[in-house]
Each structure stands twice: as structure tokens, then as C-alpha cells.
Design a protein around this motif. Structure first.
Motif, short mmCIF file in Angstrom:
data_model
loop_
_atom_site.label_atom_id
_atom_site.label_comp_id
_atom_site.label_asym_id
_atom_site.label_seq_id
_atom_site.Cartn_x
_atom_site.Cartn_y
_atom_site.Cartn_z
N GLY A 9 0.82 -1.20 0.00
CA GLY A 9 0.00 0.00 0.00
C GLY A 9 0.85 1.25 0.00
N GLY A 10 0.65 2.10 -1.01
CA GLY A 10 1.47 3.30 -1.14
C GLY A 10 0.71 4.59 -0.93
N GLY A 11 -0.39 4.54 -0.17
CA GLY A 11 -1.11 5.75 0.17
C GLY A 11 -0.38 6.54 1.23
N VAL A 12 -1.10 7.36 1.98
CA VAL A 12 -0.43 8.24 2.94
C VAL A 12 0.28 7.44 4.03
CG1 VAL A 12 -2.44 8.55 4.45
CG2 VAL A 12 -0.69 10.33 4.32
N SER A 15 3.35 5.40 2.29
CA SER A 15 4.39 6.32 1.84
C SER A 15 5.05 7.05 3.01
CB SER A 15 3.82 7.32 0.85
OG SER A 15 3.50 6.67 -0.38
N SER A 16 4.28 7.30 4.06
CA SER A 16 4.88 7.91 5.26
C SER A 16 5.86 6.94 5.92
CB SER A 16 3.77 8.29 6.25
OG SER A 16 4.31 8.94 7.37
N VAL A 17 5.49 5.67 6.00
CA VAL A 17 6.41 4.66 6.55
C VAL A 17 7.68 4.59 5.70
CG1 VAL A 17 6.75 2.21 7.04
CG2 VAL A 17 4.58 3.31 7.63
N ALA A 18 7.50 4.56 4.37
CA ALA A 18 8.65 4.49 3.46
C ALA A 18 9.58 5.69 3.65
CB ALA A 18 8.17 4.40 2.02
N ALA A 161 3.71 14.09 -2.38
CA ALA A 161 4.94 14.65 -1.81
C ALA A 161 5.69 13.60 -1.01
CB ALA A 161 4.61 15.85 -0.94
N LEU A 162 4.97 12.81 -0.21
CA LEU A 162 5.60 11.73 0.55
C LEU A 162 6.21 10.69 -0.37
CD1 LEU A 162 2.94 11.26 3.37
CD2 LEU A 162 5.35 11.81 3.76
N LYS A 163 5.47 10.33 -1.41
CA LYS A 163 5.96 9.32 -2.35
C LYS A 163 7.23 9.80 -3.06
CE LYS A 163 4.70 6.86 -6.60
NZ LYS A 163 3.63 6.61 -7.61
N SER A 342 -10.17 4.84 9.99
CA SER A 342 -11.58 5.28 10.06
C SER A 342 -11.76 6.77 9.79
CB SER A 342 -12.18 4.91 11.43
OG SER A 342 -12.01 3.54 11.70
N GLY A 343 -11.07 7.27 8.77
CA GLY A 343 -11.19 8.67 8.39
C GLY A 343 -10.13 9.58 8.96
N HIS A 344 -9.20 9.05 9.76
CA HIS A 344 -8.16 9.88 10.38
C HIS A 344 -6.78 9.65 9.77
CE1 HIS A 344 -10.95 9.06 14.04
NE2 HIS A 344 -11.41 10.06 13.31
N GLY A 345 -6.70 8.87 8.70
CA GLY A 345 -5.41 8.45 8.17
C GLY A 345 -4.52 9.58 7.70
#
Length: 390
Positions: A9-12, A15-18, A161-163, A342-345
Motif C-alpha cells: 500500500g502506497g497511500g499516505v 508512503s509515510s512509513v517508506a 509529496a511523501l511518495k 476510520s477517516g483519520h489516516g
């Protein structure tokens, strides 16, 4: 320390972990597998993209306090080759409204939030009328308003930007769909894509958003995360709402400015909130039956609303308690889960990325302790009660 980390998963979140992994330790090989390279169906791109400290649990407040710090500094933090990303952060504030029965909870939450450093003002009915003259306050007892540190931004821009920064730091992004995992005992040894590519790993991170449950099943784990559709409506109005914040009505209906228009929505009745509803359909009935009547009552100028656009996106909804599940599962030694926001990601993404990277590289949380969001509460059925669910 793990030398090969595969992030599903490359969402927020992914990508933040990466980003945090590569920024913390450039020797770690990071591979991010993302099936939707356009992010057209991602929660990051389809959400209301906002940030608040007005939660009822201290850890959520602390995660978002770090989140706003990160968003404010994003130009320098995520600069690539001299280009500073801009996510159009508007610190317009949240305004949570309460009728008399809800006033005590609002005051209790406010005391905790300000104790932790959140810049929130508690306003009585008279102060609400003075500050927001376009607001109908007849049934209200109080409101909590974020003077700073709360607002909205470009969620898609944050993910991009994170990616880009993660890639500039050496993270590899692979456009593919994960279809299986190979296990040896209690460890995942490799991740396989639909095309048959195999990626060996020392650690795997489940950051698959609404589809996290499908990834967990590959490891023999059932998690309480579901894809729940939420519809958002972009509306116009001749009314002029000066200094308009993101307003949360006592009914749960919300709206906020979006340029010269507004976006709004609400969560459906819990008894009518099935999983995996198609995103190409919008719940028009919830606007007609719930959202518009509430908005017209709360803001008299909204009686002449006009829907300009609408869309749907998924919440990765934790049916246990609507809070994230972050950390290792006792059945799998080398998989870190970061799911169920749950909407806070978007707002909790930076704190999650930092925390997960610490867990992988150091074996423990070094900055903000996220352990209360771990699997123990899920396995033991001890939900965290969050009173400010939007």
C-alpha cells in the motif's frame, strides 16, 4: 534491524512509513507495492482532507499535534531537487457544536486537549453568535473552536509529496497487486504479486487501507477493518460565511469551505452501513434526507444550496472502535499493521509513519508511544472509546 522491508500500500500511511524508514536508515531496502498508481480510488485522494486536535483520546490529540507540525514544515521536509511541495494548508479551524446534553463532554474534551497543548477555545452560545453571526445558535449550549493547528489541505498533494521524497531517498515503488504471501513458521518470507513477481522480505508492513483485511487473511489473520463508503458533496451557496471553519453539527453532519464553495457530508446510520459498496455510486438520499435539512437549519443562508459535484470514497473502518490498529500481531513476528484509521489516516499518517519506522528499526517506539493502538485491545475486545467520531 530489518534490511528488506516490503510495504503493501502506497497511500499516505505506506508512503509515510517508506519516507521515515529511508530518512532514518538509508541502508534499509524499502519496496512499496501499490496497485493503483493513479490513486484514483485511494482514501487519501477522495477524503475531506482535514486535520484536528479535537479528539476525546489523548493519543489521537498527540498524533495530530505532530501531524500539524509536519504539515507546516512539509516544504522543507519533503523538498526534492530544490522543489518544495505545497499542500495548500488552511488552518481554518474545526468548530464542534454541542446542545445542552453534550456540553459536559465538550468541556471535558476541551480540558484534556488544551492540557496537551492544543489551541482550542471554548465558546458559549453568546460567543458563538458574536463570532459566527451566520450561525443558528438557538439550540446550542457551547462550541469548541480550533484557533490554530486545525483545518484542511490537499490530501492528494500530501501523498504525492511523501511518495516523491521516499523515492528520492531510495524507496522503490512497484505498480502491482499483492496476491499472496509465503510464510515460514511465524514469519512472512516473501510477498507475491498478481503478475508472479516475488519480493523477499525481512519485514512486511500492511498499509493496504480499505483492503487491509484481504492482506491480513493471507497471513491467517482476521481483522475488524472494513471498506465503508462515505459520500461527499460539493455545494455552492449565495450566503457569505466569513471566517468559516470546518463545522461539525451535533447531528454529525459536517461542512467546510472549498475555495468559493463548500464540501459536506455525514456518516450513515450504523444499522445501514454495509461493506464494500461501489464507489461509482453516491448516496444522494443521505444528502436529501439528512445533510441538507441539517445545514439549512444550522446556517439559514444554506437554504439555497446547490449541489455542484459529488463523489464517494472508502473509510478503512475499524468496526471495533474506529481507531487505528498499529503494531505487530502475536501470530506473525515480522508484520507491522497500520490499518483501520476510520477517516483519520491523512492527519495521523506522519505520526504513524514515524512510529512504525521506529518499531521496525529500533524494536520500540522512541518518540510517541503508540502501543495502546496495538493488537492487544483487538484480541481482548477492549475498544478505545472515541467520542468525537466524524
Amino acid at each position: 534491524m530489518s534490511s528488506k522491508v516490503v510495504i503493501v500500500g502506497g497511500g499516505v500511511i505506506g508512503s509515510s512509513v517508506a519516507y521515515f524508514l529511508r530518512a532514518s536508515d538509508p541502508t534499509v531496502a524499502v519496496t512499496v507495492i501499490e496497485r493503483d498508481t493513479t490513486y484514483a480510488r485511494s482514501s487519501s485522494a477522495l477524503s475531506a482532507a482535514s486535520i484536528r486536535q479535537q479528539f476525546s483520546t489523548p493519543l489521537s490529540v498527540q498524533m495530530s499535534l505532530y501531524g500539524i507540525e509536519f504539515l507546516r514544515g512539509i516544504g522543507d521536509l519533503l523538498e526534492v531537487n530544490g522543489e518544495k511541495p505545497c499542500i495548500d494548508l488552511h488552518e481554518g479551524g474545526y468548530l464542534f457544536l454541542a446542545t445542552p446534553p453534550g456540553e459536559s463532554v465538550l468541556r471535558e474534551n476541551h480540558a484534556m486537549q488544551t492540557r496537551l497543548g492544543a489551541d482550542i477555545s471554548l465558546l458559549d452560545e453568546a460567543a458563538l453568535s458574536a463570532r459566527f453571526p451566520w450561525l443558528n445558535t438557538d439550540d446550542l449550549a457551547a462550541g469548541a473552536y480550533g484557533n490554530s493547528g486545525e483545518g484542511w489541505f490537499d490530501g492528494y498533494g500530501l501523498v504525492q509529496a511523501l511518495k516523491k521524497k521516499a523515492q528520492a531517498l531510495g524507496a522503490r515503488y512497484v505498480p502491482a497487486e499483492v496476491m499472496g504471501m509465503e510464510l515460514a513458521g511465524n514469519r512472512v518470507t516473501s510477498v507475491t504479486t498478481r503478475a508472479g513477481e516475488r519480493f523477499d522480505c525481512d519485514t512486511v508492513v500492511n498499509a493496504a487501507g480499505p483492503w487491509a483485511r484481504n492482506i491480513a487473511v493471507m497471513m491467517g489473520i482476521d481483522m475488524p477493518v472494513r471498506a465503508r463508503r462515505r459520500s461527499i458533496f460539493n455545494v455552492s451557496s449565495p450566503a457569505v460565511l466569513n471566517a468559516c471553519p470546518l463545522l461539525v453539527d451535533p447531528t454529525g453532519v459536517y461542512f467546510r469551505p472549498e475555495g468559493k464553495t463548500y464540501i459536506c457530508g455525514t456518516s450513515p446510520d450504523p444499522n445501514n452501513d454495509p461493506d464494500d459498496l461501489p464507489l461509482d455510486q453516491v448516496d444522494h438520499a443521505i444528502f436529501d434526507d439528512v445533510v441538507w435539512p441539517v445545514l439549512a437549519n444550522r446556517v439559514p443562508g444554506f437554504k439555497a444550496l446547490r449541489v455542484e459535484n459529488c463523489w464517494s470514497g472508502y473509510y478503512e473502518y475499524n468496526v471495533l472502535d474506529q481507531n487505528a490498529i498499529i503494531g505487530y500481531h502475536p501470530q506473525i513476528d515480522n508484520c507491522v499493521f497500520a490499518n483501520g484509521f476510520s477517516g483519520h489516516g491523512l492527519q495521523q499518517g506522519p505520526a504513524t509513519g514515524r512510529g512504525v519506522s521506529e518499531l521496525i528499526l529500533d524494536g520500540r517506539y522512541k518518540t510517541l508511544d503508540l502501543s495502546s493502538l496495538g493488537w492487544s485491545r483487538v484480541i481482548e475486545n477492549r475498544p478505545i472509546v472515541e467520542k468525537n467520531v466524524v
